[in-house]
Design an enzyme around this catalytic site. Structure first.
Site, mmCIF file in Angstrom:
data_model
loop_
_atom_site.group_PDB
_atom_site.id
_atom_site.type_symbol
_atom_site.label_atom_id
_atom_site.label_comp_id
_atom_site.label_asym_id
_atom_site.label_seq_id
_atom_site.Cartn_x
_atom_site.Cartn_y
_atom_site.Cartn_z
ATOM 1 N N GLU A 1 -3.266 13.965 -20.693
ATOM 2 C CA GLU A 1 -2.853 14.549 -19.408
ATOM 3 C C GLU A 1 -1.394 14.209 -19.092
ATOM 4 O O GLU A 1 -0.655 15.039 -18.572
ATOM 5 C CB GLU A 1 -3.783 14.039 -18.298
ATOM 6 C CG GLU A 1 -5.199 14.580 -18.473
ATOM 7 C CD GLU A 1 -6.211 13.910 -17.554
ATOM 8 O OE1 GLU A 1 -6.341 12.662 -17.642
ATOM 9 O OE2 GLU A 1 -6.854 14.607 -16.769
ATOM 10 N N GLY B 1 -6.207 10.282 -20.069
ATOM 11 C CA GLY B 1 -4.991 10.282 -19.265
ATOM 12 C C GLY B 1 -3.730 10.380 -20.119
ATOM 13 O O GLY B 1 -2.694 10.855 -19.650
ATOM 14 N N GLU C 1 -13.196 11.785 -21.832
ATOM 15 C CA GLU C 1 -13.797 11.217 -20.613
ATOM 16 C C GLU C 1 -15.307 11.419 -20.558
ATOM 17 O O GLU C 1 -16.040 10.582 -20.043
ATOM 18 C CB GLU C 1 -13.151 11.824 -19.360
ATOM 19 C CG GLU C 1 -11.728 11.371 -19.078
ATOM 20 C CD GLU C 1 -10.671 12.218 -19.761
ATOM 21 O OE1 GLU C 1 -11.002 12.957 -20.725
ATOM 22 O OE2 GLU C 1 -9.495 12.135 -19.344
ATOM 23 N N ALA D 1 -6.470 6.428 -19.484
ATOM 24 C CA ALA D 1 -6.442 5.518 -18.344
ATOM 25 C C ALA D 1 -7.079 4.201 -18.780
ATOM 26 O O ALA D 1 -7.913 4.180 -19.692
ATOM 27 C CB ALA D 1 -7.215 6.124 -17.188
HETATM 28 N N1 DAK Z 1 -8.430 1.367 -21.719
HETATM 29 C C1 DAK Z 1 -8.370 0.030 -21.898
HETATM 30 N N2 DAK Z 1 -8.221 -0.558 -23.111
HETATM 31 C C2 DAK Z 1 -8.113 0.246 -24.187
HETATM 32 C C3 DAK Z 1 -8.174 1.650 -24.071
HETATM 33 C C4 DAK Z 1 -8.315 2.208 -22.760
HETATM 34 N N3 DAK Z 1 -8.325 3.540 -22.514
HETATM 35 N N4 DAK Z 1 -8.050 2.173 -25.317
HETATM 36 C C5 DAK Z 1 -7.929 1.145 -26.160
HETATM 37 N N5 DAK Z 1 -7.962 -0.017 -25.490
HETATM 38 C C6 DAK Z 1 -7.875 -1.367 -26.040
HETATM 39 C C7 DAK Z 1 -9.145 -1.764 -26.752
HETATM 40 O O1 DAK Z 1 -10.102 -2.218 -25.831
HETATM 41 C C8 DAK Z 1 -8.647 -2.828 -27.670
HETATM 42 O O2 DAK Z 1 -8.485 -4.022 -26.942
HETATM 43 P P1 DAK Z 1 -8.996 -5.451 -27.544
HETATM 44 O O3 DAK Z 1 -10.440 -5.267 -27.858
HETATM 45 O O4 DAK Z 1 -8.139 -5.632 -28.786
HETATM 46 O O5 DAK Z 1 -8.701 -6.428 -26.459
HETATM 47 C C9 DAK Z 1 -7.265 -2.355 -28.056
HETATM 48 O O6 DAK Z 1 -6.892 -1.409 -27.047
HETATM 49 C C10 DAK Z 1 -7.247 -1.650 -29.397
HETATM 50 O O7 DAK Z 1 -8.237 -0.650 -29.351
HETATM 51 P P2 DAK Z 1 -9.336 -0.487 -30.516
HETATM 52 O O8 DAK Z 1 -9.641 -1.788 -31.133
HETATM 53 O O9 DAK Z 1 -10.435 0.294 -29.936
HETATM 54 O O10 DAK Z 1 -8.494 0.378 -31.565
HETATM 55 P P3 DAK Z 1 -9.070 1.421 -32.620
HETATM 56 O O11 DAK Z 1 -7.917 1.785 -33.472
HETATM 57 O O12 DAK Z 1 -10.318 0.925 -33.279
HETATM 58 O O13 DAK Z 1 -9.510 2.702 -31.755
HETATM 59 C C11 DAK Z 1 -9.190 4.379 -30.036
HETATM 60 C C12 DAK Z 1 -8.529 3.421 -31.058
HETATM 61 C C13 DAK Z 1 -8.074 5.033 -29.231
HETATM 62 C C14 DAK Z 1 -9.993 5.481 -30.771
HETATM 63 C C15 DAK Z 1 -10.161 3.577 -29.123
HETATM 64 O O14 DAK Z 1 -9.436 2.460 -28.616
HETATM 65 C C16 DAK Z 1 -10.673 4.363 -27.966
HETATM 66 O O15 DAK Z 1 -11.593 5.187 -28.119
HETATM 67 N N6 DAK Z 1 -10.108 4.127 -26.774
HETATM 68 C C17 DAK Z 1 -10.576 4.756 -25.534
HETATM 69 C C18 DAK Z 1 -10.130 6.202 -25.481
HETATM 70 C C19 DAK Z 1 -10.640 6.856 -24.234
HETATM 71 O O16 DAK Z 1 -11.841 6.978 -23.979
HETATM 72 N N7 DAK Z 1 -9.707 7.310 -23.409
HETATM 73 C C20 DAK Z 1 -10.026 7.990 -22.163
HETATM 74 C C21 DAK Z 1 -10.059 6.956 -21.056
HETATM 75 S S1 DAK Z 1 -10.662 7.635 -19.567
HETATM 76 C C22 DAK Z 1 -8.687 9.549 -12.486
HETATM 77 C C23 DAK Z 1 -7.855 10.314 -13.233
HETATM 78 C C24 DAK Z 1 -7.852 10.220 -14.595
HETATM 79 C C25 DAK Z 1 -8.688 9.364 -15.268
HETATM 80 C C26 DAK Z 1 -9.521 8.605 -14.527
HETATM 81 C C27 DAK Z 1 -9.528 8.681 -13.148
HETATM 82 N N8 DAK Z 1 -8.676 9.649 -11.079
HETATM 83 C C28 DAK Z 1 -7.749 10.554 -10.412
HETATM 84 C C29 DAK Z 1 -9.384 8.747 -10.275
HETATM 85 C C30 DAK Z 1 -8.610 9.286 -16.704
HETATM 86 C C31 DAK Z 1 -9.555 8.710 -17.433
HETATM 87 C C32 DAK Z 1 -9.340 8.358 -18.841
HETATM 88 O O17 DAK Z 1 -8.297 8.530 -19.437
#
Ligand code: DAK
Length: 258
Positions: free
Chosen positions: A112, A109, A132, A66
Site C-alpha cells: 500500500e 501496508g 492481510e 504494518a
Molecule cells: N510485523 C512485525 N514483524 C515482522 C513483520 C510484520 N509485518 N514481518 C516480518 N517481521 C519480523 C519477523 O517477526 C521476524 O522477527 P524475529 O522473529 O526475527 O524477531 C523478522 O521480521 C524476520 O521475519 P521472518 O523471520 O518471518 O523472515 P522470513 O524471510 O522467513 O519471511 C516474510 C519473510 C515477509 C514472508 C514474513 O516475515 C511474513 O510473512 N511477514 C508478515 C507479512 C504480512 O502478513 N504482512 C501484512 C501485515 S498486515 C490499518 C491499515 C493497514 C493495515 C492495518 C491496519 N488501519 C487503518 C487500522 C495493514 C496491515 C498489514 O500490513
C-alpha cells in the site's frame, strides 16, 4: 546524529531519499516509522531546493507490512480511536512527487505504501501482496481501493481474497509498477527518475501529479475540465515563460522552479 531512528535520509541533486531502516522487522511499518517518513517527506515538500522524494527499503524488504506486533492487541474501538495509520493518508496528500524503489517484500501496508508513491521502480526480486486476509483482516491503507483502480477487479480480488503474492514481472504486466530492472540497478534507476522529475519545472510537476491523481476521483468530463484549468494556471509561471523562451532561442532552459 540523525533526528530519525527508523529511517535514514539524505538530500542530493534536488532529491530527498528516505530509506526505511528497521532491518530487524523487515521494515515493518510501526507508528514511529510512519511519523518519521511523514516528517521527512513534509520537510522535502516545503524545501524549495527539493523537487522529489525517493522512498526505498532494503534488498530483502521494501516493507513487510504494518507491524503486526503493534496491531495485535487492538480492539475494533481502540484501533479506530488510535487512528494508527492516518499518517499514510497524509503522505498521500503531499504535492511533491514520490518515487518508490522496491526490492524484496512489499506486503500488506508495504504494498500500500508503494502504491501511495507516484512512480514505482521494482527490482526483479520484488514481491507484491496483500496478505492481510491470512491475519483475519483486510487492507486498510488503500489496498482494496488503489489496487482495484490500478489492476482491475479480477486481480485485486485474487490478491485481496487469496493473499497470493505477485512477482515484479506480473506487477509490470498489470500496470502496478512503472518499470522493472535488475535488483542491483533499482536504486540507481529510481534515483535517476527522481532527479529527472526534480529538475523539471516544479509547479508543472506538482500540477501534473495533481491532474493524474484527479483521474482516480473524477468522472472523465470533470477530470478534463480540471486538467484544462491546471494547464492554464501554468501560463502564469516563470518556468513556463523560461521553458518556451529557451526553446525558441535554441538554448538550454534555466528553471527556477517558480
Ligand atoms: N510485523 C512485525 N514483524 C515482522 C513483520 C510484520 N509485518 N514481518 C516480518 N517481521 C519480523 C519477523 O517477526 C521476524 O522477527 P524475529 O522473529 O526475527 O524477531 C523478522 O521480521 C524476520 O521475519 P521472518 O523471520 O518471518 O523472515 P522470513 O524471510 O522467513 O519471511 C516474510 C519473510 C515477509 C514472508 C514474513 O516475515 C511474513 O510473512 N511477514 C508478515 C507479512 C504480512 O502478513 N504482512 C501484512 C501485515 S498486515 C490499518 C491499515 C493497514 C493495515 C492495518 C491496519 N488501519 C487503518 C487500522 C495493514 C496491515 C498489514 O500490513
Amino acid at each position: 546524529m540523525s533526528e530519525y531512528s527508523t529511517i535514514t535520509t539524505r538530500t542530493t541533486h534536488r532529491v530527498t531519499t528516505i530509506e526505511l531502516n528497521r532491518p530487524e522487522a523487515l521494515n515493518a511499518l510501526n507508528r514511529q516509522l510512519m511519523e518519521e517518513v511523514l516528517s521527512a517527506a513534509r520537510a522535502a515538500e516545503t524545501d524549495e531546493d527539493v523537487g522529489a522524494v525517493l522512498l526505498t527499503g532494503s534488498a530483502k524488504a521494501f516493507a513487510a507490512g504494518a507491524d503486526i506486533t503493534e496491531m495485535a492487541a487492538h480492539s475494533s474501538t481502540s484501533v479506530r480511536q488510535a487512528d494508527i495509520f492516518s499518517g499514510w493518508d497524509q503522505l498521500a496528500q503531499l504535492r511533491i512527487p514520490i518515487v518508490a524503489a522496491v526490492r524484496g517484500y512489499a506486503l500488506g501496508g508495504g504494498c500500500e505504501l508503494a502504491m501511495i508513491a507516484d512512480v514505482i521502480i521494482a527490482g526483479e526480486s520484488a514481491q507484491f501482496g496483500q496478505p492481510e486476509i491470512t491475519l483475519g483482516i483486510i487492507p486498510g491503507i488503500g489496498g482494496t481501493q488503489r489496487l482495484a483502480r490500478t489492476v482491475g477487479k479480477a486481480t485485486a480480488m485474487d490478491m485481496v481474497l487469496t493473499g497470493r503474492r505477485i512477482t515484479a514481472a506480473e506487477a509490470e504486466t498489470m500496470g502496478l509498477v512503472s518499470r522493472v530492472v535488475a535488483d542491483d540497478d533499482v536504486v540507481t534507476t529510481a534515483t535517476d527518475v527522481a532527479e529527472q522529475i526534480a529538475h523539471h519545472p516544479g509547479q508543472a510537476v506538482r500540477l501534473g501529479k495533481e491532474a493524474v491523481l484527479a483521474a482516480f476521483n473524477t468522472p472523465l468530463e470533470q477530470g478534463l475540465h480540471y486538467e484544462r484549468r491546471l494547464f492554464e494556471t501554468l501560463f502564469d509561471t516563470e518556468d513556463q515563460a523560461e521553458g518556451m523562451a529557451a526553446f525558441t532561442q535554441k538554448r538550454r532552459a534555466e528553471f527556477r522552479h517558480r
